[in-house]
Design a protein around this motif. Structure first.
Motif, PDB file in Angstrom:
ATOM      1  N   UNK A   1     -11.490 -20.120  -4.679  1.00 52.90           N
ATOM      2  CA  UNK A   1     -11.121 -20.489  -6.045  1.00 52.90           C
ATOM      3  C   UNK A   1     -11.963 -21.671  -6.537  1.00 52.90           C
ATOM      4  N   UNK A   2     -12.221 -22.634  -5.663  1.00 55.94           N
ATOM      5  CA  UNK A   2     -13.072 -23.763  -6.035  1.00 55.94           C
ATOM      6  C   UNK A   2     -14.507 -23.300  -6.282  1.00 55.94           C
ATOM      7  N   UNK A   3     -14.977 -22.369  -5.460  1.00 56.07           N
ATOM      8  CA  UNK A   3     -16.326 -21.823  -5.645  1.00 56.07           C
ATOM      9  C   UNK A   3     -16.420 -21.116  -6.990  1.00 56.07           C
ATOM     10  N   UNK A   4     -15.405 -20.337  -7.335  1.00 55.55           N
ATOM     11  CA  UNK A   4     -15.387 -19.634  -8.609  1.00 55.55           C
ATOM     12  C   UNK A   4     -15.409 -20.636  -9.765  1.00 55.55           C
ATOM     13  N   UNK A   5     -14.618 -21.690  -9.666  1.00 55.78           N
ATOM     14  CA  UNK A   5     -14.596 -22.717 -10.713  1.00 55.78           C
ATOM     15  C   UNK A   5     -15.963 -23.387 -10.843  1.00 55.78           C
ATOM     16  N   UNK A   6     -16.607 -23.650  -9.723  1.00 57.15           N
ATOM     17  CA  UNK A   6     -17.921 -24.269  -9.743  1.00 57.15           C
ATOM     18  C   UNK A   6     -18.951 -23.343 -10.388  1.00 57.15           C
ATOM     19  N   UNK A   7     -18.900 -22.066 -10.045  1.00 56.59           N
ATOM     20  CA  UNK A   7     -19.824 -21.099 -10.636  1.00 56.59           C
ATOM     21  C   UNK A   7     -19.585 -20.967 -12.136  1.00 56.59           C
ATOM     22  N   UNK A   8     -18.336 -21.029 -12.543  1.00 55.42           N
ATOM     23  CA  UNK A   8     -18.012 -20.977 -13.970  1.00 55.42           C
ATOM     24  C   UNK A   8     -18.625 -22.166 -14.704  1.00 55.42           C
ATOM     25  N   UNK A   9     -18.514 -23.327 -14.096  1.00 53.81           N
ATOM     26  CA  UNK A   9     -19.006 -24.549 -14.732  1.00 53.81           C
ATOM     27  C   UNK A   9     -20.526 -24.579 -14.826  1.00 53.81           C
ATOM     28  N   UNK A  10     -21.210 -23.958 -13.882  1.00 51.68           N
ATOM     29  CA  UNK A  10     -22.669 -24.056 -13.849  1.00 51.68           C
ATOM     30  C   UNK A  10     -23.389 -22.853 -14.442  1.00 51.68           C
ATOM     31  N   UNK A  11     -22.660 -21.804 -14.761  1.00 55.96           N
ATOM     32  CA  UNK A  11     -23.289 -20.581 -15.253  1.00 55.96           C
ATOM     33  C   UNK A  11     -23.298 -20.467 -16.756  1.00 55.96           C
ATOM     34  N   UNK A  12     -23.501 -19.242 -17.217  1.00 56.95           N
ATOM     35  CA  UNK A  12     -23.499 -18.954 -18.641  1.00 56.95           C
ATOM     36  C   UNK A  12     -22.126 -19.232 -19.235  1.00 56.95           C
ATOM     37  N   UNK A  13     -22.075 -19.585 -20.496  1.00 57.69           N
ATOM     38  CA  UNK A  13     -20.776 -19.841 -21.129  1.00 57.69           C
ATOM     39  C   UNK A  13     -19.861 -18.618 -21.054  1.00 57.69           C
ATOM     40  N   UNK A  14     -18.595 -18.877 -20.796  1.00 55.43           N
ATOM     41  CA  UNK A  14     -17.581 -17.825 -20.723  1.00 55.43           C
ATOM     42  C   UNK A  14     -16.703 -17.965 -21.966  1.00 55.43           C
ATOM     43  N   UNK A  15     -16.458 -16.842 -22.644  1.00 54.97           N
ATOM     44  CA  UNK A  15     -15.659 -16.939 -23.866  1.00 54.97           C
ATOM     45  C   UNK A  15     -14.252 -17.439 -23.548  1.00 54.97           C
ATOM     46  N   UNK A  16     -13.627 -18.036 -24.537  1.00 54.10           N
ATOM     47  CA  UNK A  16     -12.343 -18.707 -24.331  1.00 54.10           C
ATOM     48  C   UNK A  16     -11.253 -17.743 -23.876  1.00 54.10           C
ATOM     49  N   UNK A  17     -11.275 -16.507 -24.346  1.00 58.54           N
ATOM     50  CA  UNK A  17     -10.268 -15.527 -23.935  1.00 58.54           C
ATOM     51  C   UNK A  17     -10.351 -15.256 -22.436  1.00 58.54           C
ATOM     52  N   UNK A  18     -11.552 -15.062 -21.940  1.00 50.93           N
ATOM     53  CA  UNK A  18     -11.739 -14.812 -20.513  1.00 50.93           C
ATOM     54  C   UNK A  18     -11.405 -16.064 -19.704  1.00 50.93           C
ATOM     55  N   UNK A  19     -11.803 -17.214 -20.193  1.00 52.29           N
ATOM     56  CA  UNK A  19     -11.502 -18.473 -19.507  1.00 52.29           C
ATOM     57  C   UNK A  19      -9.987 -18.686 -19.421  1.00 52.29           C
ATOM     58  N   UNK A  20      -9.289 -18.371 -20.500  1.00 51.59           N
ATOM     59  CA  UNK A  20      -7.831 -18.499 -20.523  1.00 51.59           C
ATOM     60  C   UNK A  20      -7.187 -17.544 -19.525  1.00 51.59           C
TER      61      UNK A  20
END
Length: 91
Positions: free
Chosen positions: A10-29
């Protein structure tokens, strides 16, 4: 051991989210809610409501995975690893 591995994924996923392409707010939510529900199932909060069964948790994870595969393929593998581990844990 599985719980520790899950938390690391889960921490790895959060890190990848933070460093990658922008994720739309609906998907982030959706991801935030999924993370909160996983934490609740693991005992770090109140249990899921009766309407949010563990089956719906897996189903939502699969739906998010489908969106990641199409929109953010670099994140899909980590999310699949999370889903696989949840399955092995019986969640």
């Amino acid at each position: 051991m599985n719980r520790t591995e899950l938390e690391a994924l889960l921490k790895k996923l959060q890190s990848e989210l933070a460093s990658g392409q922008p994720v739309d707010e609906d998907l982030r939510s959706s991801l935030r809610q999924l993370d909160q529900d996983i934490q609740q199932v693991l005992g770090s909060g109140s249990p899921l409501s009766e309407s949010e069964t563990e089956e719906s948790l897996a189903q939502r994870a699969q739906e998010i995975d489908a969106r990641f595969s199409a929109e953010h393929p670099y994140l899909a593998n980590t999310l699949r690893d999370v889903m696989d581990l949840l399955g092995k844990m019986g969640i």
